[in-house]
Design an enzyme around this catalytic site. Structure first.
Site, PDB file in Angstrom:
ATOM      1  N   HIS A 292     -80.101 -15.677  12.661  1.00 55.89           N
ATOM      2  CA  HIS A 292     -79.549 -16.915  12.116  1.00 55.89           C
ATOM      3  C   HIS A 292     -79.314 -16.803  10.607  1.00 55.89           C
ATOM      4  O   HIS A 292     -79.966 -16.021   9.937  1.00 55.89           O
ATOM      5  CB  HIS A 292     -80.538 -18.068  12.355  1.00 55.89           C
ATOM      6  N   GLY A 293     -78.388 -17.613  10.111  1.00 59.43           N
ATOM      7  CA  GLY A 293     -78.216 -17.741   8.666  1.00 59.43           C
ATOM      8  C   GLY A 293     -77.138 -16.833   8.091  1.00 59.43           C
ATOM      9  O   GLY A 293     -76.441 -16.109   8.818  1.00 59.43           O
TER      10      GLY A 293
ATOM     11  N   GLY B  97     -76.901 -17.007  16.437  1.00 59.74           N
ATOM     12  CA  GLY B  97     -76.771 -16.241  15.187  1.00 59.74           C
ATOM     13  C   GLY B  97     -75.493 -15.433  15.113  1.00 59.74           C
ATOM     14  O   GLY B  97     -75.495 -14.282  14.672  1.00 59.74           O
TER      15      GLY B  97
ATOM     16  N   ASP C 257     -79.217 -28.264  20.138  1.00 62.02           N
ATOM     17  CA  ASP C 257     -79.492 -26.887  19.708  1.00 62.02           C
ATOM     18  C   ASP C 257     -80.980 -26.763  19.327  1.00 62.02           C
ATOM     19  O   ASP C 257     -81.499 -27.600  18.576  1.00 62.02           O
ATOM     20  CB  ASP C 257     -78.602 -26.602  18.489  1.00 62.02           C
ATOM     21  N   HIS C 258     -81.662 -25.760  19.839  1.00 63.81           N
ATOM     22  CA  HIS C 258     -83.069 -25.489  19.491  1.00 63.81           C
ATOM     23  C   HIS C 258     -83.984 -26.711  19.619  1.00 63.81           C
ATOM     24  O   HIS C 258     -84.640 -27.112  18.646  1.00 63.81           O
ATOM     25  CB  HIS C 258     -83.190 -24.922  18.069  1.00 63.81           C
TER      26      HIS C 258
ATOM     27  N   SER D 122     -72.408 -16.131  13.558  1.00 59.93           N
ATOM     28  CA  SER D 122     -71.403 -16.286  12.496  1.00 59.93           C
ATOM     29  C   SER D 122     -71.010 -14.916  11.971  1.00 59.93           C
ATOM     30  O   SER D 122     -71.830 -13.990  11.952  1.00 59.93           O
ATOM     31  CB  SER D 122     -71.971 -17.128  11.340  1.00 59.93           C
TER      32      SER D 122
ATOM     33  N   ASN E 102     -72.748 -19.061  19.351  1.00 63.38           N
ATOM     34  CA  ASN E 102     -73.168 -20.117  18.418  1.00 63.38           C
ATOM     35  C   ASN E 102     -72.738 -19.829  16.981  1.00 63.38           C
ATOM     36  O   ASN E 102     -73.056 -18.759  16.439  1.00 63.38           O
ATOM     37  CB  ASN E 102     -74.691 -20.228  18.414  1.00 63.38           C
TER      38      ASN E 102
ATOM     39  N   ARG F 230     -62.330 -38.269  -1.119  1.00 60.94           N
ATOM     40  CA  ARG F 230     -61.358 -38.012  -0.054  1.00 60.94           C
ATOM     41  C   ARG F 230     -60.495 -36.763  -0.226  1.00 60.94           C
ATOM     42  O   ARG F 230     -60.271 -36.059   0.761  1.00 60.94           O
ATOM     43  CB  ARG F 230     -60.496 -39.259   0.173  1.00 60.94           C
TER      44      ARG F 230
HETATM   45  P1  13P Z   1     -75.364 -18.717  12.626  1.00 60.27           P
HETATM   46  O1  13P Z   1     -76.397 -18.983  11.564  1.00 60.27           O
HETATM   47  O2  13P Z   1     -75.020 -17.278  12.722  1.00 60.27           O
HETATM   48  O3  13P Z   1     -74.155 -19.566  12.464  1.00 60.27           O
HETATM   49  O4  13P Z   1     -76.016 -19.108  14.038  1.00 60.27           O
HETATM   50  C1  13P Z   1     -76.089 -20.447  14.453  1.00 60.27           C
HETATM   51  C2  13P Z   1     -76.889 -20.616  15.694  1.00 60.27           C
HETATM   52  O5  13P Z   1     -77.229 -19.692  16.386  1.00 60.27           O
HETATM   53  C3  13P Z   1     -77.247 -21.997  16.065  1.00 60.27           C
HETATM   54  O6  13P Z   1     -78.155 -22.042  17.117  1.00 60.27           O
END
Ligand code: 13P
Length: 328
Positions: A188-189, A221, A93-94, A223, A263, A290
């Site tokens: 993101h985030g 981004g 990723d990235h 989520s 993602n 655990r």
């Molecule tokens: P989120 O921060 O929305 O989970 O996005 C993650 C992402 O795009 C990872 O590349």
């Protein structure tokens, strides 16, 4: 079984999106495999055909350096043996140019992302082309990015700038990339939207129309930052601000317009944070790692199953297996 992302996209295109989940540690890895096979409680549970999905494991540069990249690799190879029914891609990723080369040389990654989206168009094309040439020589596929997302992810910061369709067509033609991350309003985030903004599906439609037929697009981004999980965190002593993410009901409309990969990183962190906070709040005498670890693996598996239902990938695993067998 490890396959490339594009092998998964062939089955998904226009019908559903494949979940791309970031992981950093063992508990996330186990929860992820269980969730994608519809097994909630133990590794030995039977596979739930109506809930099972192919998926993409995303490894960021931060995850590679969290302990040592070799731990992640051996953990995922072990998961492949423990869960022989799973079909998944291993994706960087990235990546920077240097990290892409390292992943291509490793023989472990089936897909890399080169993120040169902060560069001018010509330079982005030039860098991506170099990665594509090296990756393709080893049967590895390449995701690139054009346009800018907002928000912060590890050391990637951006301010929103939607992907221009004409530039996207030129970029794909000249760079030779296998899939393209497009900016259509996500960021993101955890802190994405202040109000009720949503995805620019109109822009996605224009991009689909101008790109080669069947060309896979990727949504970063993505989520959903569920309020229920943020509330659980705050009720267990957390201090998250009010926030909202991508509406999960927009995943499928986006998939119908050519988004094949969605993602998700932040949502997994929220599940982790809520479960661990609640566990220590509810059992303050506990000092064993655990019990919360077990609760997290189950909660994360359940969350992945839920996410795959929203993406439309749940229940598609056997179809993916059949289509892979048909063209191999
Ligand atoms: P989120 O921060 O929305 O989970 O996005 C993650 C992402 O795009 C990872 O590349």
């Amino acid at each position: 079984m490890i396959v490339t992302t594009n092998e998964l996209f062939k089955n998904a295109y226009g019908r559903y999106a494949v979940g791309a989940y970031n992981i950093n540690n063992l508990e996330q890895c186990v929860g992820l495999f269980r969730g994608n096979l519809g097994k909630s409680k133990t590794n030995e549970d039977p596979v739930n055909a109506s809930g099972s999905a192919s998926f993409i494991i995303q490894i960021s540069r931060g995850a590679r350096s969290y302990s040592d990249k070799r731990f992640l690799e051996s953990m995922i190879r072990t998961a492949d043996q423990v869960f022989p029914e799973a079909i998944f891609a291993v994706h960087l990723d990235h990546g920077t140019e240097e990290v892409c080369y390292d992943c291509i040389a490793s023989g472990f990654y089936s897909s890399v992302m080169i993120d040169a989206s902060h560069e001018p168009l010509d330079k982005n094309i030039e860098i991506t082309r170099r990665i594509v040439d090296r990756a393709h020589a080893k049967g590895i596929v390449v995701e690139a990015e054009l346009g800018q997302l907002g928000g912060v992810e590890e050391d990637v910061t951006g301010s929103v700038c939607l992907t221009e369709p004409d530039q996207a067509a030129e970029f794909v033609r000249h760079s030779g990339c296998d899939s393209l991350a497009v900016a259509i309003g996500t960021s993101h985030g955890a802190y994405k939207f202040a109000g009720s903004q949503s995805l620019h599906l109109d822009r996605l439609k224009e991009l689909q129309a101008i790109l080669p037929k069947g060309f896979p697009m990727v949504m970063h981004g993505s989520s959903s930052v569920p309020k229920a999980w943020v509330d659980r965190i705050n009720n267990a002593g957390g201090k998250m601000r009010d926030t909202s993410g991508v509406n999960e009901d927009q995943y499928l409309p986006a998939a119908k317009l050519g988004v094949c990969k969605v993602n998700i990183d932040t949502d997994g962190r929220l599940v982790w944070c809520a479960v661990y906070r609640e566990s220590f709040r509810d059992d303050p005498a506990n000092f064993d790692l655990r019990p919360p670890g077990k609760q997290f693996m189950q909660a994360y598996a359940d969350y992945i199953l839920h996410k795959n239902q929203k993406l439309g990938s749940a229940g598609q695993l056997e179809g993916v297996r059949a289509s892979l067998a048909a063209y191999k």
